[in-house]
Enzyme design. Structure first.
Site, PDB file in Angstrom:
ATOM      1  N   LYS A  62       0.121   5.274 -46.154  1.00 43.60           N
ATOM      2  CA  LYS A  62       1.544   5.445 -45.829  1.00 43.60           C
ATOM      3  C   LYS A  62       1.873   4.602 -44.594  1.00 43.60           C
ATOM      4  O   LYS A  62       1.065   4.541 -43.673  1.00 43.60           O
ATOM      5  CB  LYS A  62       1.838   6.908 -45.506  1.00 43.60           C
ATOM      6  N   ASP A 113      -1.869   7.645 -52.955  1.00 47.74           N
ATOM      7  CA  ASP A 113      -0.920   8.531 -52.284  1.00 47.74           C
ATOM      8  C   ASP A 113      -0.329   9.561 -53.253  1.00 47.74           C
ATOM      9  O   ASP A 113       0.351  10.494 -52.839  1.00 47.74           O
ATOM     10  CB  ASP A 113       0.193   7.706 -51.629  1.00 47.74           C
ATOM     11  N   ARG A 160      -1.164  15.718 -57.250  1.00 49.10           N
ATOM     12  CA  ARG A 160      -1.293  16.032 -58.686  1.00 49.10           C
ATOM     13  C   ARG A 160      -2.753  16.025 -59.125  1.00 49.10           C
ATOM     14  O   ARG A 160      -3.119  16.695 -60.080  1.00 49.10           O
ATOM     15  CB  ARG A 160      -0.428  15.053 -59.492  1.00 49.10           C
TER      16      ARG A 160
HETATM   17  N1  BES Z   1       2.777  14.528 -49.819  1.00 50.85           N
HETATM   18  C1  BES Z   1       3.530  13.511 -50.436  1.00 50.85           C
HETATM   19  C2  BES Z   1       4.961  13.936 -50.782  1.00 50.85           C
HETATM   20  C3  BES Z   1       5.863  14.319 -49.648  1.00 50.85           C
HETATM   21  C4  BES Z   1       6.817  13.435 -49.202  1.00 50.85           C
HETATM   22  C5  BES Z   1       5.811  15.568 -49.072  1.00 50.85           C
HETATM   23  C6  BES Z   1       7.681  13.784 -48.189  1.00 50.85           C
HETATM   24  C7  BES Z   1       6.675  15.920 -48.040  1.00 50.85           C
HETATM   25  C8  BES Z   1       7.608  15.029 -47.607  1.00 50.85           C
HETATM   26  C9  BES Z   1       2.837  13.063 -51.727  1.00 50.85           C
HETATM   27  O1  BES Z   1       1.462  13.167 -51.735  1.00 50.85           O
HETATM   28  C10 BES Z   1       3.177  11.642 -51.970  1.00 50.85           C
HETATM   29  O2  BES Z   1       2.769  10.834 -51.169  1.00 50.85           O
HETATM   30  N2  BES Z   1       3.885  11.354 -53.060  1.00 50.85           N
HETATM   31  C11 BES Z   1       4.258  10.036 -53.401  1.00 50.85           C
HETATM   32  C12 BES Z   1       3.961   9.831 -54.866  1.00 50.85           C
HETATM   33  C13 BES Z   1       4.106   8.406 -55.334  1.00 50.85           C
HETATM   34  C14 BES Z   1       3.050   7.542 -54.695  1.00 50.85           C
HETATM   35  C15 BES Z   1       4.016   8.382 -56.834  1.00 50.85           C
HETATM   36  C16 BES Z   1       5.757   9.893 -53.130  1.00 50.85           C
HETATM   37  O3  BES Z   1       6.500  10.838 -53.385  1.00 50.85           O
HETATM   38  O4  BES Z   1       6.148   8.853 -52.617  1.00 50.85           O
HETATM   39 ZN    ZN Z   2       0.652  14.565 -50.522  1.00 52.20          ZN
HETATM   40 MN    MN Z   3       0.512  11.479 -50.919  1.00 52.61          MN
END
Ligand code: BES
Ligand code: ZN
Ligand code: MN
Length: 513
Positions: free
Chosen positions: A287, A357, A361
């Site tokens: 990230k 990231d 899931r």
């Molecule tokens: N933990 C994050 C999602 C998240 C975002 C939680 C903002 C709380 C606040 C999750 O693991 C993630 O990074 N999701 C990605 C998925 C994508 C790479 C398909 C996302 O939502 O960008």
């Molecule tokens: Zn996450």
């Molecule tokens: Mn993530």
């Protein structure tokens, strides 16, 4: 935590630091000023019936979230009156509603941080109202000070004031079983919810999967909950490729914690699965700065499940509840899973990891399959799963998806009963093909548009055949980066705990699946 009592004491003679009263908005049609709510009659009398006018002079309107402090009238033992806004007045024969009371009590409790004792003289019409005020007080008084002034901020007074120590609820019926039960329920739920908030707020260097599992173990033993912890060795032996793959980059090994609360009178079995990423750096798909500062909150789903199972045990609900905490830290390193790797999951399916990231899931998939092996009547998972859900619903509302329309509605109803904003989201079939992989059975990423629904479709593949399942994406409401509001503090909120407890209660009364 704040100590709570139901009291019949008369307001004027009450020894306390403050008396909390309710003030509602007057009728706009009649361009009426603020209206003093029932419960504050003796205060109004002491002001010669001019309290509403005094409040208006001080700028009060009765809007939700508003706090007006005024000196108590002569003859009162308590020095301060705190008038808290309740919003619009209710219809003729109804009360103010549990959520308005919960919020008002929370706002007042927070405004009284640092005080020893407050008496709450809010308008109660029944036991449910008393429970709501109790919940609001206990949730609103919460503060996380463990890392300030050696954790003793209340004592040395350097920064945090410490929460309101004692609250007396007036206007209830202390001898009435229903009132007592409502306050006891509120206390159990709020204590466990506040514990979930503590876990979420704990910095990730102090809460890795092993530390989280240790907390769960201690609490489970205390409340007669059976607990089983799979460490990295046991996970490898069992073939939990999803949880292991996500944890592979971290120096701290992953864990799968199973908490089993059973009741001898249970007719239903509810399984709860929580995403427990103790820190989400994104892994090799790192990230960028600006997106990782709050990622200690990525275990909020597991914290909610943990809190709900312990609350169910404390309440002695007549339902079996199994909680599954899928714990891992998502870090980049030489041993981390790479984009392009294929994981063999616990279910036997293979997953091509296109983005490390999208880790939630992966851990949930293994835990959902593990939960499915017991053939529960229903499974509900809770996760801070996607940024897409935050874009869709904002940061106060969680999304609910399911493989069964009636069950999805039941989860939504439970959320409404609990006072948690929620919305139902679809699982459109056409989004499935975006996750087709040239190499494996499925990829962990699909189309960007509708990313929250894509994640839901991925999870659905790991739910056992014929099992009713719902997925709650709390990425928005799990962590409050803004200022406190109502009974919600800054930081970890404890989102979904109260919905899960309501679901367990509904399952106990045969009103769920
Ligand atoms: N933990 C994050 C999602 C998240 C975002 C939680 C903002 C709380 C606040 C999750 O693991 C993630 O990074 N999701 C990605 C998925 C994508 C790479 C398909 C996302 O939502 O960008
Ligand atoms: Zn996450
Ligand atoms: Mn993530």
């Amino acid at each position: 935590m704040t100590a709570l009592t139901l009291s019949t004491a008369a307001v004027p003679g009450l020894r306390a630091d403050a008396i909390v009263i309710g003030v509602a908005k007057g009728s706009a049609a009649k361009s009426q000023g603020p209206v003093v709510a029932p419960g504050a009659e003796s205060v109004d009398q002491a002001y010669d019936g001019r309290l509403a006018g005094v409040l208006e002079t001080l700028g009060a309107s009765g809007a939700e979230g508003e706090v007006t402090k005024l000196p108590a009238p002569a003859g009162f033992k308590a020095p301060l009156v705190v008038a808290v806004g309740l919003g619009a007045q209710p219809g003729k024969d109804s009360g103010y509603g549990t959520e308005a009371l919960r919020k008002a009590a929370g706002v007042a409790a927070r405004a009284l941080a640092g005080s020893k004792k407050a008496a709450f003289a809010l308008p109660l019409t029944d036991a449910a109202d008393a429970g709501a005020v109790a919940e609001g007080v206990l949730l609103g008084a919460y503060s996380f000070d463990a890392y300030k002034d050696n954790g003793d901020s209340a004592k040395n007074g350097k920064s945090g004031k410490g929460p309101l120590a004692e609250a007396a609820l007036l206007g209830g019926k202390p001898r009435d079983k229903a009132y007592k039960a409502a306050v006891e329920r509120a206390t159990a739920v709020a204590e466990e919810l506040n514990r979930a908030r503590d876990l979420i707020n704990t910095p990730p260097n102090d809460l890795d999967p092993e530390a989280f599992a240790a907390v769960a173990l201690t609490a489970a033993k205390e409340h007669g909950i059976k607990v089983q912890v799979l460490d990295e060795k046991a996970l490898a032996k069992g073939g939990y490729g999803g949880i292991l793959g996500v944890g592979a980059g971290s120096a701290a090994g992953p864990r799968l914690v199973k908490l089993s609360y059973t009741s001898s009178r249970a007719k239903k079995h509810l399984a709860l699965v929580g995403k427990g990423i103790t820190y989400d750096s994104g892994g090799i798909s790192l990230k960028p700065a600006g997106h990782n500062e709050t990622m200690k909150c990525d275990m909020s789903g597991a914290a909610a499940v943990f809190a709900a199972v312990v609350a169910a045990a404390r309440l002695g609900l007549e339902v079996n509840v199994t909680g599954w905490l899928a714990l891992a830290e998502n870090m980049p390193s030489g041993s981390a899973t790479r984009p392009g790797d294929v994981l063999r999951m616990f279910s036997g399916k293979t997953v091509e990891v296109l983005n490390t990231d999208a880790e939630g899931r992966l851990v949930l998939a293994d835990a959902l399959w593990a939960a499915s092996q017991e053939k529960p009547d229903a499974i509900v998972d809770v996760a801070t799963l996607t940024g897409a859900m935050v874009l869709a619903l904002g940061n106060r509302t969680f999304g609910i998806m399911a493989n069964d329309d009636a069950f999805r509605s039941a989860v939504h109803e439970a959320a409404e009963e609990a006072g948690e904003p929620a919305w139902q989201m679809p699982l459109p079939e056409h989004l499935r093909k975006g996750m087709d992989s040239a190499t494996a059975d499925i990829a962990n990423m699909g189309e960007r548009m509708g990313g929250g629904l894509v994640a839901g479709l991925f999870l659905r593949e790991f739910v056992g055949e014929g099992i009713t399942w719902a997925h709650i994406d709390i990425a928005g409401p799990a962590f409050n980066e803004g200022g406190p509001f109502g009974y919600t503090p800054k930081g970890g909120t404890g989102s979904a705990v109260r919905t899960l407890v309501r679901l367990a209660e509904r399952a106990a009364s045969g009103d769920l699946v």
